[in-house]
Design a protein around this motif. Structure first.
Motif, mmCIF file in Angstrom:
data_model
loop_
_atom_site.group_PDB
_atom_site.id
_atom_site.type_symbol
_atom_site.label_atom_id
_atom_site.label_comp_id
_atom_site.label_asym_id
_atom_site.label_seq_id
_atom_site.Cartn_x
_atom_site.Cartn_y
_atom_site.Cartn_z
ATOM 1 N N SER A 14 0.826 -1.221 0.034
ATOM 2 C CA SER A 14 0.157 0.022 0.044
ATOM 3 C C SER A 14 0.748 1.396 0.133
ATOM 4 C CB SER A 14 -1.003 0.057 1.376
ATOM 5 O OG SER A 14 -0.163 0.107 2.426
ATOM 6 N N ASN A 15 2.097 1.082 0.437
ATOM 7 C CA ASN A 15 3.011 2.619 0.637
ATOM 8 C C ASN A 15 3.952 2.248 -0.375
ATOM 9 O OD1 ASN A 15 4.270 0.542 1.904
ATOM 10 N ND2 ASN A 15 4.542 1.579 3.594
ATOM 11 N N GLN A 84 -1.264 -6.416 1.885
ATOM 12 C CA GLN A 84 -0.399 -5.983 2.748
ATOM 13 C C GLN A 84 -0.224 -6.889 3.911
ATOM 14 O OE1 GLN A 84 0.115 -1.981 3.714
ATOM 15 N NE2 GLN A 84 0.872 -2.269 5.575
ATOM 16 N N GLU A 118 -1.862 -3.079 12.951
ATOM 17 C CA GLU A 118 -1.147 -3.647 11.500
ATOM 18 C C GLU A 118 -2.330 -4.560 10.924
ATOM 19 O OE1 GLU A 118 2.412 -6.184 12.282
ATOM 20 O OE2 GLU A 118 3.307 -4.545 13.234
ATOM 21 N N TRP A 120 -5.579 -3.591 10.958
ATOM 22 C CA TRP A 120 -6.336 -2.291 10.392
ATOM 23 C C TRP A 120 -5.559 -1.628 9.233
ATOM 24 C CZ3 TRP A 120 -11.035 0.048 11.559
ATOM 25 C CH2 TRP A 120 -11.082 1.237 11.008
ATOM 26 N N ALA A 121 -4.112 -1.500 9.282
ATOM 27 C CA ALA A 121 -3.361 -1.039 7.962
ATOM 28 C C ALA A 121 -3.561 -2.173 6.738
ATOM 29 C CB ALA A 121 -2.009 -1.019 8.277
#
Length: 329
Positions: A14-15, A84, A118, A120-121
């Motif tokens: 995602s990043n 992720q 984590e 949630w991310a």
């Protein structure tokens, strides 16, 4: 887990991903190798959802027994909406050869607030993270027993052979050659590891920020490599040199070699490109254990293979003479 994947297909995190990893001389001195059971768990679970040819035989045998219906919590955590993987699933190895139980203990000790953050991310809301871990750990054990335990001695032997090869390169020509040919998309220049991606995108330089870099030969990466950045460490997962031999069906030996040694003994010698035990040889070639032992003893007495002990396991591999003889075609 902040990660980047290299290979035939990119699974973006995602990043974003990394282009250039800067390494200082001190970073090179702190490189370390390990073989992580949880790295194999995570990458093998991803391989089950892929179409990679090298894992096709394994996937057809294992997939029905570890489906989301059988292991719902594990697949909920691994098959995340944004791709992720939560970092707490892959703790940096504390030893060169950690056991699954050691890594599961580290996972079990993860604070609930970190588990929740984590998940949630990764796109998984979690109201009760303390309840997730026990179920997750139980299902990881079950997955490992079904999907990886039958292969584990060979996976570990392949990793150990890779580590032995790399450490010998550190002795000569020298430490900088450790990174020279880890993966086709990895290139080493005087002060950085260059990562070539399928997309021509600019990325800022990335550093280890004081962390050692763990190099983890991981069979289920397949043709890919993974760079991992997390608060608890940095690691590079990449395929060992003998990857193709782990999952392929044994090929018939060359006719000249079969004529010289006999078809079965020649097949045993060809199989030992990567370290294998008597049980491995018997299983791969469909031999009785006593028959496999007889051929291994004959090849060892002829100086074509050597026996190396790894814990309680006795592995056989070819000598230089055995390699030269195996090249007969």
């Amino acid at each position: 887990m902040r990660c980047a994947r290299l290979g035939r297909a990119v699974r973006p995190c995602s990043n974003g991903s990394v282009k250039r990893l800067s390494l200082t001389p001190d970073d090179l001195l702190r490189l370390r190798f390990a073989h992580s059971p949880m790295a194999e768990v995570v990458t093998s679970a991803l391989a089950l959802r892929s179409t990679s040819w090298e894992h096709a035989r394994w996937r057809s045998r294992v997939a029905p027994r570890v489906s989301p219906a059988v292991l719902p919590t594990l697949w909920r955590v691994l098959a995340t909406p944004n791709g992720q993987i939560p970092d707490f699933l892959t703790p940096p190895p504390q030893t060169a050869r950690p056991t699954l139980e050691a890594e599961l203990s580290a996972i079990a000790a993860t604070p609930p607030d970190r588990v929740a953050a984590e998940l949630w991310a990764a796109g998984i809301p979690c109201a009760d993270p303390a309840a997730v871990l026990p179920a997750l750990i139980t299902q990881i054990r079950r997955y490992f027993q079904v999907a990886l335990a039958p292969l584990w001695p060979r996976l570990r032997a392949a990793a150990e052979a890779e580590i032995a090869h790399r450490t010998s390169m550190a002795a000569f020509p020298g430490p900088r050659t450790l990174l020279a040919d880890l993966h086709p998309r990895l290139r080493w220049d005087p002060d950085a590891l260059q990562l070539d991606y399928l997309k021509d995108t600019d990325h800022p330089p990335w550093s280890l920020d004081g962390h050692p870099l763990a190099l983890l030969p991981t069979a289920f990466t397949g043709a890919h490599a993974w760079i991992m950045e997390s608060p608890s460490g940095r690691s590079l997962w990449y395929p060992p040199r003998t990857l193709g031999l782990l999952f392929a069906a044994p090929a018939p030996p060359p006719a000249p070699l079969a004529a010289l040694l006999g078809a079965t003994r020649a097949a045993v010698l060809m199989l030992l490109t990567m370290p294998s035990s008597t049980g491995d040889v018997a299983a791969q070639l469909g031999l009785a254990p006593a028959t496999a032992s007889h051929h291994l003893t004959a090849l060892r007495d002829a100086g074509l293979i050597v026996a190396l002990r790894s814990g309680r396991r006795l592995n056989y591999r070819r000598t230089d003479l055995g390699d030269r003889l195996s090249a007969l075609g």
